[in-house]
Design an enzyme around this catalytic site. Structure first.
Site, PDB file in Angstrom:
ATOM      1  N   TYR A  98     -15.873   6.043 -12.792  1.00 29.43           N
ATOM      2  CA  TYR A  98     -15.318   4.995 -11.917  1.00 29.43           C
ATOM      3  C   TYR A  98     -15.625   3.606 -12.485  1.00 29.43           C
ATOM      4  O   TYR A  98     -14.736   2.753 -12.599  1.00 29.43           O
ATOM      5  CB  TYR A  98     -15.894   5.161 -10.506  1.00 29.43           C
ATOM      6  CG  TYR A  98     -15.662   3.992  -9.585  1.00 29.43           C
ATOM      7  CD1 TYR A  98     -14.402   3.755  -9.037  1.00 29.43           C
ATOM      8  CD2 TYR A  98     -16.710   3.113  -9.251  1.00 29.43           C
ATOM      9  CE1 TYR A  98     -14.190   2.684  -8.182  1.00 29.43           C
ATOM     10  CE2 TYR A  98     -16.505   2.051  -8.396  1.00 29.43           C
ATOM     11  CZ  TYR A  98     -15.246   1.827  -7.864  1.00 29.43           C
ATOM     12  OH  TYR A  98     -15.038   0.759  -7.024  1.00 29.43           O
ATOM     13  N   SER A 147     -15.892  -3.753  -9.904  1.00 28.83           N
ATOM     14  CA  SER A 147     -17.022  -3.237  -9.125  1.00 28.83           C
ATOM     15  C   SER A 147     -18.314  -3.473  -9.892  1.00 28.83           C
ATOM     16  O   SER A 147     -18.316  -3.509 -11.137  1.00 28.83           O
ATOM     17  CB  SER A 147     -16.848  -1.730  -8.875  1.00 28.83           C
ATOM     18  OG  SER A 147     -18.032  -1.195  -8.311  1.00 28.83           O
ATOM     19  N   LEU A 154       1.789   2.044  -6.782  1.00 26.04           N
ATOM     20  CA  LEU A 154       1.593   1.080  -7.864  1.00 26.04           C
ATOM     21  C   LEU A 154       2.378   1.458  -9.115  1.00 26.04           C
ATOM     22  O   LEU A 154       2.796   0.578  -9.874  1.00 26.04           O
ATOM     23  CB  LEU A 154       0.112   1.033  -8.254  1.00 26.04           C
ATOM     24  CG  LEU A 154      -0.841   0.239  -7.380  1.00 26.04           C
ATOM     25  CD1 LEU A 154      -2.263   0.450  -7.872  1.00 26.04           C
ATOM     26  CD2 LEU A 154      -0.485  -1.245  -7.402  1.00 26.04           C
ATOM     27  N   GLY A 206      -6.608   1.143  -5.166  1.00 25.78           N
ATOM     28  CA  GLY A 206      -7.285   1.925  -6.176  1.00 25.78           C
ATOM     29  C   GLY A 206      -8.100   3.012  -5.520  1.00 25.78           C
ATOM     30  O   GLY A 206      -8.168   3.103  -4.299  1.00 25.78           O
ATOM     31  N   LYS A 216     -13.200   0.429 -14.121  1.00 27.77           N
ATOM     32  CA  LYS A 216     -13.265  -0.986 -13.742  1.00 27.77           C
ATOM     33  C   LYS A 216     -13.501  -1.858 -14.983  1.00 27.77           C
ATOM     34  O   LYS A 216     -12.938  -2.950 -15.108  1.00 27.77           O
ATOM     35  CB  LYS A 216     -14.350  -1.217 -12.694  1.00 27.77           C
ATOM     36  CG  LYS A 216     -14.082  -0.494 -11.367  1.00 27.77           C
ATOM     37  CD  LYS A 216     -12.796  -0.986 -10.715  1.00 27.77           C
ATOM     38  CE  LYS A 216     -12.567  -0.395  -9.338  1.00 27.77           C
ATOM     39  NZ  LYS A 216     -11.359  -0.885  -8.681  1.00 27.77           N
ATOM     40  N   ASP A 219       0.873  -1.177   0.000  1.00 34.60           N
ATOM     41  CA  ASP A 219       0.000   0.000   0.000  1.00 34.60           C
ATOM     42  C   ASP A 219       0.907   1.224   0.000  1.00 34.60           C
ATOM     43  O   ASP A 219       2.087   1.136   0.346  1.00 34.60           O
ATOM     44  CB  ASP A 219      -0.897   0.007   1.251  1.00 34.60           C
ATOM     45  CG  ASP A 219      -2.163   0.844   1.064  1.00 34.60           C
ATOM     46  OD1 ASP A 219      -3.268   0.277   1.087  1.00 34.60           O
ATOM     47  OD2 ASP A 219      -2.042   2.087   0.896  1.00 34.60           O
ATOM     48  N   HIS A 239     -20.203  -1.323 -10.446  1.00 37.18           N
ATOM     49  CA  HIS A 239     -20.349  -0.122 -11.283  1.00 37.18           C
ATOM     50  C   HIS A 239     -19.965  -0.382 -12.742  1.00 37.18           C
ATOM     51  O   HIS A 239     -20.393   0.362 -13.625  1.00 37.18           O
ATOM     52  CB  HIS A 239     -19.503   1.022 -10.726  1.00 37.18           C
ATOM     53  CG  HIS A 239     -20.039   1.571  -9.441  1.00 37.18           C
ATOM     54  ND1 HIS A 239     -19.826   0.953  -8.238  1.00 37.18           N
ATOM     55  CD2 HIS A 239     -20.805   2.658  -9.180  1.00 37.18           C
ATOM     56  CE1 HIS A 239     -20.419   1.647  -7.280  1.00 37.18           C
ATOM     57  NE2 HIS A 239     -21.027   2.686  -7.822  1.00 37.18           N
TER      58      HIS A 239
HETATM   59  N1  LIG Z   1     -15.642  -0.533  -0.562  1.00 37.55           N
HETATM   60  C1  LIG Z   1     -16.550  -0.989  -1.430  1.00 37.55           C
HETATM   61  O1  LIG Z   1     -17.745  -1.126  -1.104  1.00 37.55           O
HETATM   62  C2  LIG Z   1     -16.111  -1.346  -2.842  1.00 37.55           C
HETATM   63  C3  LIG Z   1     -17.098  -1.744  -3.766  1.00 37.55           C
HETATM   64  C4  LIG Z   1     -16.705  -2.122  -5.043  1.00 37.55           C
HETATM   65  C5  LIG Z   1     -15.355  -2.115  -5.385  1.00 37.55           C
HETATM   66  N2  LIG Z   1     -14.427  -1.708  -4.481  1.00 37.55           N
HETATM   67  C6  LIG Z   1     -13.016  -1.705  -4.880  1.00 37.55           C
HETATM   68  O2  LIG Z   1     -12.263  -2.396  -3.910  1.00 37.55           O
HETATM   69  C7  LIG Z   1     -10.964  -1.821  -3.793  1.00 37.55           C
HETATM   70  C8  LIG Z   1     -10.685  -1.454  -2.342  1.00 37.55           C
HETATM   71  O3  LIG Z   1     -11.655  -0.504  -1.927  1.00 37.55           O
HETATM   72  P1  LIG Z   1     -11.645   0.101  -0.445  1.00 37.55           P
HETATM   73  O4  LIG Z   1     -13.044   0.496  -0.136  1.00 37.55           O
HETATM   74  O5  LIG Z   1     -10.897  -0.783   0.462  1.00 37.55           O
HETATM   75  O6  LIG Z   1     -10.821   1.438  -0.697  1.00 37.55           O
HETATM   76  P2  LIG Z   1      -9.857   2.187   0.331  1.00 37.55           P
HETATM   77  O7  LIG Z   1      -9.677   3.569  -0.188  1.00 37.55           O
HETATM   78  O8  LIG Z   1     -10.334   2.008   1.740  1.00 37.55           O
HETATM   79  O9  LIG Z   1      -8.504   1.363   0.150  1.00 37.55           O
HETATM   80  C9  LIG Z   1      -7.730   1.447  -1.019  1.00 37.55           C
HETATM   81  C10 LIG Z   1      -6.270   1.379  -0.606  1.00 37.55           C
HETATM   82  O10 LIG Z   1      -5.489   1.463  -1.799  1.00 37.55           O
HETATM   83  C11 LIG Z   1      -4.369   2.300  -1.532  1.00 37.55           C
HETATM   84  N3  LIG Z   1      -3.950   2.898  -2.797  1.00 37.55           N
HETATM   85  C12 LIG Z   1      -4.710   3.659  -3.630  1.00 37.55           C
HETATM   86  N4  LIG Z   1      -3.991   4.015  -4.692  1.00 37.55           N
HETATM   87  C13 LIG Z   1      -2.758   3.473  -4.545  1.00 37.55           C
HETATM   88  C14 LIG Z   1      -1.576   3.500  -5.334  1.00 37.55           C
HETATM   89  N5  LIG Z   1      -1.511   4.167  -6.496  1.00 37.55           N
HETATM   90  N6  LIG Z   1      -0.486   2.829  -4.895  1.00 37.55           N
HETATM   91  C15 LIG Z   1      -0.539   2.161  -3.704  1.00 37.55           C
HETATM   92  N7  LIG Z   1      -1.625   2.109  -2.907  1.00 37.55           N
HETATM   93  C16 LIG Z   1      -2.722   2.760  -3.334  1.00 37.55           C
HETATM   94  C17 LIG Z   1      -4.858   3.340  -0.533  1.00 37.55           C
HETATM   95  O11 LIG Z   1      -3.787   3.885   0.245  1.00 37.55           O
HETATM   96  C18 LIG Z   1      -5.850   2.551   0.308  1.00 37.55           C
HETATM   97  O12 LIG Z   1      -5.262   2.032   1.491  1.00 37.55           O
HETATM   98  C19 LIG Z   1     -10.934  -0.623  -4.755  1.00 37.55           C
HETATM   99  O13 LIG Z   1     -10.357  -1.041  -5.982  1.00 37.55           O
HETATM  100  C20 LIG Z   1     -12.401  -0.319  -4.957  1.00 37.55           C
HETATM  101  O14 LIG Z   1     -12.640   0.319  -6.205  1.00 37.55           O
HETATM  102  C21 LIG Z   1     -14.774  -1.326  -3.216  1.00 37.55           C
END
Ligand SMILES: NC(=O)c1ccc[n+]([C@@H]2O[C@H](COP(=O)([O-])OP(=O)(O)OC[C@H]3O[C@@H](n4cnc5c(N)ncnc54)[C@H](O)[C@@H]3O)[C@@H](O)[C@H]2O)c1
Length: 251
Positions: A135, A108, A48, A69, A139, A32, A110
């Site tokens: 968004y 997602s 990343l 992400g 995806k 992360d 989405h």
């Molecule tokens: N939370 C939901 O309900 C949900 C629903 C559908 C999809 N998603 C997908 O699941 C994944 C995780 O979501 P989440 O809710 O845990 O998000 P979040 O923001 O809580 O966690 C994402 C993590 O990714 C890290 N990050 C982001 N960009 C980065 C980069 N360029 N390099 C390194 N680290 C990076 C951030 O520091 C963060 O800790 C995402 O891809 C999101 O689109 C989440």
């Protein structure tokens, strides 16, 4: 034989926090941009899009659960492009270079949100992606770029179109797309373990067995062996009524 090491990206995030207890017993490495912690896990902190950080993160790894992400459905292209497009493409390229067997990545619902918004429910996983916002479009791109990587080499990918991934649904609009923690853990483990020959679609809805279901789980059940056990109906009487059952992209 040792279990293969699994890299979890986005390991400091909310989804990872719910997932990591379900990966106990596997050697884990966490990646992360902010410090991530889990008992017994190795950690690499970086971006990343930093090739050197990705090489360190992927060294000796057999499988990846990619969660890093921008998860904000209202984010702009400028905010999404780095983490969701460039970052994922960089991760896939590095995974191909280092001989990773399987990448399971967070897509997602989405990516299919316009089907839901237009009332075509339950959404069949085999229909063409139809995002409802930038968004969701990132995806859908991720699903496409993963299928390219899968087609040209030994790397196998599984996209999981995560629904509302929260411990409990809080609003009525989340009831049709809720993914509870036990089902999150199960679907990710199934996606890590599925035989590459069975993964025909490459991207699957990942939601619980909700009574008010908007996502057809037939392919996820058949191809991944996913058998969800939770149902958002348990919370239906106490969620806030936000005026809609269409949780992803209200029309
Ligand atoms: N939370 C939901 O309900 C949900 C629903 C559908 C999809 N998603 C997908 O699941 C994944 C995780 O979501 P989440 O809710 O845990 O998000 P979040 O923001 O809580 O966690 C994402 C993590 O990714 C890290 N990050 C982001 N960009 C980065 C980069 N360029 N390099 C390194 N680290 C990076 C951030 O520091 C963060 O800790 C995402 O891809 C999101 O689109 C989440």
């Amino acid at each position: 034989m040792d279990a293969e090491r699994v890299l979890v990206t986005g390991a400091a995030g909310r989804v990872a926090g719910q997932l990591l207890p379900g990966l106990e017993g596997r050697p884990l490495r966490l990646f992360d941009r902010t410090a991530a912690e889990h008992p017994g896990a190795e950690t690499v902190t970086g971006e990343l899009t930093d090739p050197a950080a990705l090489e360190r993160a992927l060294d000796g790894v057999g499988a990846v659960v990619h969660l890093a992400g921008n998860p904000d459905p209202s984010a702009s292209w400028a905010e999404l492009r780095g983490p969701n497009v460039e970052g994922f493409a960089a991760l896939l390229a590095a995974a191909e270079r280092t001989g990773v067997r399987r990448v399971v990545f967070a897509s997602s619902v989405h990516a299919m949100g316009a089907h839901e918004a237009d009332g075509r429910v339950p959404v069949d996983a085999a229909w063409p992606p139809r995002p409802c916002c930038p968004y969701g479009a990132t995806k859908a791109f991720d699903e496409a770029v993963a299928s390219v990587a899968t087609r040209r080499g030994a790397l196998s990918t599984v996209g999981l179109r995560l629904g509302a991934t929260v411990p409990e649904p809080a609003q009525r609009s989340q009831l049709a797309s809720w993914l509870g923690p036990a089902d999150l853990r199960q679907v990710v483990v199934r996606a890590l373990e599925a035989d590459a020959r069975d993964v025909r679609l490459g991207a699957y809805p990942a939601v619980s067995a909700n009574t008010r279901q908007h996502w057809d789980l037939t392919a996820a059940r058949a191809e991944l062996g996913y058998a969800p056990v939770l149902d958002s109906e348990e919370f239906a009487a106490r969620v806030a009524d936000d005026g809609t059952d269409t949780g992803v992209c209200p029309a």
